[in-house]
Design an enzyme around this catalytic site. Structure first.
Site, short mmCIF file in Angstrom:
data_model
loop_
_atom_site.label_atom_id
_atom_site.label_comp_id
_atom_site.label_asym_id
_atom_site.label_seq_id
_atom_site.Cartn_x
_atom_site.Cartn_y
_atom_site.Cartn_z
CD GLU A 173 -7.87 6.57 5.25
OE1 GLU A 173 -7.86 6.58 6.50
OE2 GLU A 173 -6.85 6.35 4.58
CE1 TYR B 142 -3.68 2.51 0.50
CE2 TYR B 142 -2.37 3.31 2.34
CZ TYR B 142 -3.42 3.47 1.47
OH TYR B 142 -4.20 4.59 1.54
CD1 TRP C 299 -3.12 1.27 6.30
CD2 TRP C 299 -5.25 1.90 6.43
NE1 TRP C 299 -3.56 1.53 5.02
CE2 TRP C 299 -4.88 1.92 5.07
CE3 TRP C 299 -6.57 2.25 6.76
CZ2 TRP C 299 -5.75 2.28 4.05
CZ3 TRP C 299 -7.44 2.62 5.74
CH2 TRP C 299 -7.02 2.62 4.39
#
Length: 193
Positions: free
Chosen positions: A42, A20, A50
């Site tokens: 998000e 990512y 995350w």
């Protein structure tokens, strides 16, 4: 606390973080489905790591119709029940409702601006505080941290990468090599279509 770049470079990061960081984080995004995906991810990260979101990313893609704005905006109560029962995503009623409502908001934005990216561009440049106000007025479940990370991750706010991060250096070089598109150049190219 180390920066995301330092964490990824430390060797302690899950491979999903590395991929990512190296291939998406801070890269300019223009496609509505990708912007919508990032907004949903998000929002779902709020209160969680995350890494948890990245591990469930494919589940989100399947559950939310590949982040097709029109499809998600049309979700009804059966879809809400399906999402809340899906172990492949984060099953939070407020976050599910926000994804659907935000899809509906994006349809209205597209009608006025042509795309989510055009709407974002119409408000640039703007400090983070103003972005947060705008997002809170426009979308659901969009606090300061969510908005800031969304905008940094999609290239709309600076700061995604450390100054000495190789990915950040490459992104800054890519931007500096491209001439800025002026509004008149964009208008003249679109009028010739």
């Amino acid at each position: 606390m180390p920066s995301y770049c330092e964490f990824v470079a430390s060797g302690r990061a899950h491979p999903l973080h590395v991929a990512y960081h190296d291939n998406e984080y801070g890269f300019a995004v223009r496609e509505d489905s990708v912007l919508f995906e990032r907004l949903i991810l998000e929002i779902n990260q709020a209160g969680l790591s995350w890494e948890t979101v990245l591990k469930k990313r494919e589940g989100f893609r399947q559950a939310y119709s590949a982040f097709d704005v029109d499809a998600v905006a049309a979700y009804g109560e059966e879809d809400v029940a399906r999402l809340l029962a899906d172990p492949g995503i984060i099953r939070n009623r407020l976050k599910v409702a926000a994804a659907i409502e935000n899809g509906r908001k994006l349809i209205a934005i597209r009608e006025e601006h042509g795309s989510f990216a055009n709407w974002l561009d119409a408000h640039r440049p703007m400090p983070k505080e103003d972005w947060v106000k705008l997002f809170k007025q426009t979308f659901r479940f969009t606090g300061g941290e969510i908005v800031g990370e969304f905008l940094m991750s999609t290239g709309y706010l600076p700061g995604a990468h450390d100054l000495d991060c190789p990915v950040g250096i490459r992104l800054r070089e890519d931007v500096s090599e491209k001439p800025p598109a002026s509004a008149s150049a964009v208008l003249s190219s679109s009028s010739s279509l």
